[in-house]
Design an enzyme around this catalytic site. Structure first.
Site, short mmCIF file in Angstrom:
data_model
loop_
_atom_site.label_atom_id
_atom_site.label_comp_id
_atom_site.label_asym_id
_atom_site.label_seq_id
_atom_site.Cartn_x
_atom_site.Cartn_y
_atom_site.Cartn_z
N ILE A 177 0.89 -1.16 0.00
CA ILE A 177 0.00 0.00 0.00
C ILE A 177 0.93 1.22 0.00
CG2 ILE A 177 -0.19 -0.13 2.54
CD1 ILE A 177 -2.90 1.16 2.43
N SER A 178 0.66 2.19 -0.87
CA SER A 178 1.57 3.34 -0.98
C SER A 178 1.59 4.17 0.29
CB SER A 178 1.15 4.24 -2.15
OG SER A 178 1.01 3.50 -3.33
N GLN A 179 2.68 4.91 0.44
CA GLN A 179 2.86 5.87 1.54
C GLN A 179 1.72 6.90 1.48
OE1 GLN A 179 6.35 7.83 0.33
NE2 GLN A 179 6.55 9.13 2.14
#
Ligand code: SAH
Length: 234
Positions: free
Chosen positions: A84-86
């Site tokens: 999951i992206s930052q």
């Protein structure tokens, strides 16, 4: 003796409720802190994007054992070798789409479903494609539990877009191809925006705009995403 026993009973009865309530409050506080320190401090300004990042419970989109890290300033593993992206990257990419509320959006790389939920808060319809079927199923289930009615998830190769629902006012790609896929450019509406990381080891986040049938590309910032994979046989 009697007094001590009563005290213990009261504690055991009240603690499960209290801990659920407390942790949701604690998560909300962490979310607010994340918005201040990671988003506003780095220049995220769109009030609707900020509101969506405050609203969506990111901790529900990460594996249970990493919930306490859900609001930290880095990507997290979500299984199947994916991440999951930052939070900042999610907010930045969303802000670049400049959503007003009426748009139809395509996302490539559903992953946990978190970015799709953020988009669903800000646009009219969200179509999201995930190559790995287990991730697609899991995200679809969670988004349904959270009662998002404007998101459609499908499992497949996002390189090809989703022609049945094209054109899209916005397209967001959360895995990196070597070059911008032609089908995505073709499925971008007039005045539409495409936000996409491009490259192999070194990647650049790019904003593509289509005006009068012509596309212009602006480099935004160097980024690091998982690679865009292709469905076998395509
Ligand atoms: N947006 C996600 C982040 C996902 S990471 C989130 O909010 O959690 C990128 C995802 O892209 C991975 O789940 C990966 O499986 C997926 N992916 C890679 N190549 C793809 C392709 N060709 N089509 C669709 N999804 C792809």
């Amino acid at each position: 003796m009697k007094i001590v026993l009563i005290a213990i009973t009261v504690l055991t009865l009240s603690s499960p409720m209290a801990s659920i309530g407390e942790s949701e409050t604690a998560f909300a506080q962490k979310r607010a802190q994340m918005v201040e320190d990671q988003l506003k401090a780095r220049g995220i300004k769109d009030p609707r994007v900020i509101q969506a990042m405050l609203t969506v419970k990111r901790h529900l989109f990460v594996p249970t054992h990493s919930r306490n890290q859900a609001y930290e300033d880095y990507p997290l593993p979500i299984g199947e070798g994916q991440t999951i992206s930052q939070p900042y990257v999610v907010a930045l990419m969303t802000e670049l789409l400049a959503l007003k509320g009426r748009e139809r959006i395509l996302e490539i790389g559903t992953g946990s479903g978190y970015q799709a939920a953020i988009l669903a808060e800000l646009a009219k319809e969200v179509y999201t494609i995930e190559l790995l079927a287990p991730l697609a199923r899991q995200a679809e289930k969670l988004l349904k539990e959270l009662d998002y009615k404007n998101i459609q998830v499908k499992s497949g190769d996002g390189f090809l877009g989703w022609p049945e629902f094209a054109p899209f006012d916005g397209i967001i790609v959360t895995c990196a191809p070597e070059k911008i896929p032609e089908p995505l450019l073709a499925q971008l509406a007039e005045n539409g925006r495409l936000v996409i990381p491009v490259g192999t080891y070194v990647q650049e986040l790019k904003l593509v705009r289509k005006r009068k049938g012509r596309t212009t590309v602006t480099d935004i910032v160097p980024v690091r995403f998982v690679p865009m994979l292709r469905e076998k046989g395509k």
